[in-house]
Scaffold this motif. Structure first.
Motif, PDB file in Angstrom:
ATOM      1  N   ASP A  49       9.264   7.063 -10.014  1.00 58.62           N
ATOM      2  CA  ASP A  49      10.397   7.525 -10.804  1.00 58.62           C
ATOM      3  C   ASP A  49      11.725   7.384 -10.040  1.00 58.62           C
ATOM      4  OD1 ASP A  49      10.259   9.560  -8.923  1.00 58.62           O
ATOM      5  OD2 ASP A  49       9.950  11.158 -10.381  1.00 58.62           O
ATOM      6  N   GLY A  50      11.683   6.806  -8.844  1.00 57.92           N
ATOM      7  CA  GLY A  50      12.888   6.588  -8.046  1.00 57.92           C
ATOM      8  C   GLY A  50      13.315   7.767  -7.202  1.00 57.92           C
ATOM      9  N   SER A  51      12.637   8.896  -7.345  1.00 63.63           N
ATOM     10  CA  SER A  51      13.055  10.101  -6.619  1.00 63.63           C
ATOM     11  C   SER A  51      12.794  10.011  -5.120  1.00 63.63           C
ATOM     12  CB  SER A  51      12.382  11.346  -7.191  1.00 63.63           C
ATOM     13  OG  SER A  51      10.990  11.292  -6.993  1.00 63.63           O
ATOM     14  N   LYS A  52      11.991   9.058  -4.708  1.00 63.43           N
ATOM     15  CA  LYS A  52      11.748   8.917  -3.264  1.00 63.43           C
ATOM     16  C   LYS A  52      13.050   8.625  -2.523  1.00 63.43           C
ATOM     17  CE  LYS A  52       8.747   6.940   0.156  1.00 63.43           C
ATOM     18  NZ  LYS A  52       7.544   6.204   0.434  1.00 63.43           N
ATOM     19  N   MET A  53      14.048   8.089  -3.227  1.00 65.99           N
ATOM     20  CA  MET A  53      15.370   7.870  -2.645  1.00 65.99           C
ATOM     21  C   MET A  53      15.882   9.165  -2.009  1.00 65.99           C
ATOM     22  SD  MET A  53      18.206   6.110  -2.163  1.00 65.99           S
ATOM     23  CE  MET A  53      18.336   4.717  -3.249  1.00 65.99           C
ATOM     24  N   TYR A  54      15.555  10.294  -2.614  1.00 64.36           N
ATOM     25  CA  TYR A  54      16.080  11.576  -2.156  1.00 64.36           C
ATOM     26  C   TYR A  54      15.112  12.362  -1.290  1.00 64.36           C
ATOM     27  CZ  TYR A  54      18.680  10.180  -6.236  1.00 64.36           C
ATOM     28  OH  TYR A  54      19.383   9.439  -7.137  1.00 64.36           O
ATOM     29  N   THR A  55      13.841  12.013  -1.332  1.00 66.74           N
ATOM     30  CA  THR A  55      12.841  12.825  -0.642  1.00 66.74           C
ATOM     31  C   THR A  55      12.219  12.132   0.562  1.00 66.74           C
ATOM     32  OG1 THR A  55      11.101  12.037  -2.129  1.00 66.74           O
ATOM     33  CG2 THR A  55      12.259  14.047  -2.775  1.00 66.74           C
ATOM     34  N   ARG A  56      12.594  10.900   0.820  1.00 69.06           N
ATOM     35  CA  ARG A  56      11.972  10.134   1.902  1.00 69.06           C
ATOM     36  C   ARG A  56      12.355  10.695   3.272  1.00 69.06           C
ATOM     37  NH1 ARG A  56      16.688   7.612   0.607  1.00 69.06           N
ATOM     38  NH2 ARG A  56      17.833   6.571   2.262  1.00 69.06           N
ATOM     39  N   LEU A  94      22.259  16.330  -8.073  1.00 67.47           N
ATOM     40  CA  LEU A  94      21.361  15.902  -6.998  1.00 67.47           C
ATOM     41  C   LEU A  94      21.214  16.988  -5.941  1.00 67.47           C
ATOM     42  CD1 LEU A  94      22.477  12.197  -6.529  1.00 67.47           C
ATOM     43  CD2 LEU A  94      20.280  13.004  -7.418  1.00 67.47           C
ATOM     44  N   ASN A  95      22.312  17.657  -5.634  1.00 68.50           N
ATOM     45  CA  ASN A  95      22.252  18.722  -4.640  1.00 68.50           C
ATOM     46  C   ASN A  95      21.359  19.862  -5.122  1.00 68.50           C
ATOM     47  OD1 ASN A  95      23.197  19.786  -2.046  1.00 68.50           O
ATOM     48  ND2 ASN A  95      24.059  21.401  -3.332  1.00 68.50           N
ATOM     49  N   GLN A  96      21.520  20.233  -6.374  1.00 66.48           N
ATOM     50  CA  GLN A  96      20.694  21.314  -6.918  1.00 66.48           C
ATOM     51  C   GLN A  96      19.225  20.911  -6.968  1.00 66.48           C
ATOM     52  OE1 GLN A  96      20.552  21.965 -11.155  1.00 66.48           O
ATOM     53  NE2 GLN A  96      20.797  24.172 -10.836  1.00 66.48           N
ATOM     54  N   ARG A  97      18.963  19.690  -7.344  1.00 63.53           N
ATOM     55  CA  ARG A  97      17.586  19.223  -7.546  1.00 63.53           C
ATOM     56  C   ARG A  97      16.863  18.872  -6.255  1.00 63.53           C
ATOM     57  NH1 ARG A  97      13.018  18.700 -10.344  1.00 63.53           N
ATOM     58  NH2 ARG A  97      12.317  16.586 -10.612  1.00 63.53           N
ATOM     59  N   TYR A  98      17.561  18.194  -5.312  1.00 61.41           N
ATOM     60  CA  TYR A  98      16.881  17.641  -4.140  1.00 61.41           C
ATOM     61  C   TYR A  98      17.389  18.130  -2.788  1.00 61.41           C
ATOM     62  CZ  TYR A  98      15.043  14.251  -7.480  1.00 61.41           C
ATOM     63  OH  TYR A  98      14.422  13.677  -8.548  1.00 61.41           O
ATOM     64  N   TYR A  99      18.684  18.209  -2.621  1.00 62.46           N
ATOM     65  CA  TYR A  99      19.231  18.390  -1.266  1.00 62.46           C
ATOM     66  C   TYR A  99      19.422  19.838  -0.843  1.00 62.46           C
ATOM     67  CZ  TYR A  99      19.975  13.379  -1.237  1.00 62.46           C
ATOM     68  OH  TYR A  99      19.790  12.023  -1.265  1.00 62.46           O
ATOM     69  N   HIS A 100      19.983  20.652  -1.693  1.00 60.82           N
ATOM     70  CA  HIS A 100      20.203  22.078  -1.405  1.00 60.82           C
ATOM     71  C   HIS A 100      21.141  22.301  -0.219  1.00 60.82           C
ATOM     72  CE1 HIS A 100      16.970  22.542  -4.274  1.00 60.82           C
ATOM     73  NE2 HIS A 100      16.198  21.792  -3.505  1.00 60.82           N
TER      74      HIS A 100
END
Length: 103
Positions: A49-56, A94-100
C-alpha cells in the motif's frame, strides 16, 4: 524606526513557524490529498500500500519541519501543483498517522 518593528514582526512569525510548521490543518483533506497525489508513487517504490515509505528502517525525517519540506519536495518532483496549505494538510496527516513528531 519602522525597520526594527518590521524585523521584530519577522522574528515572531518565524518563531511561530518553527513551533507549528503547518498551522491550522484539515486532516481528512490531507488524507484524501495523500491518496490522490502520493500513494501511487509510493506503491511503485515500495509495493503493497506504499506505507513502507513511512515505516521503513532508516527513514530520514526527524521533525515536523523536515516532514513538511519533504512533502513540498515531493509535490514539486511529481508536479502535483499542490498549494502550501494542501502540503501542510498532507504533512500533518502523515505526522498523525505515522511519525508522531512533537516539534
Amino acid at each position: 524606526m519602522r525597520l526594527p518593528i518590521i524585523a521584530s514582526l519577522a522574528l515572531f512569525s518565524s518563531a511561530a513557524w518553527a513551533e507549528a510548521p503547518w498551522g491550522k490543518v484539515d486532516l481528512p483533506a490531507g488524507q484524501a490529498l495523500h491518496e490522490k497525489h502520493c500513494t501511487s508513487c509510493h506503491v511503485r517504490m515500495y509495493g503493497g500500500d506504499g506505507s513502507k515509505m513511512y515505516t521503513r528502517d532508516g527513514r530520514m525525517l526527524s521533525n515536523q519541519l523536515e516532514l513538511l519540506q519533504r512533502v513540498a519536495a515531493c509535490n514539486s518532483s511529481v508536479n502535483a501543483n499542490l498549494f502550501p496549505d494542501e502540503e501542510a494538510n498532507i504533512a500533518a496527516w502523515l505526522n498523525q498517522r505515522y511519525y508522531h513528531f512533537d516539534n
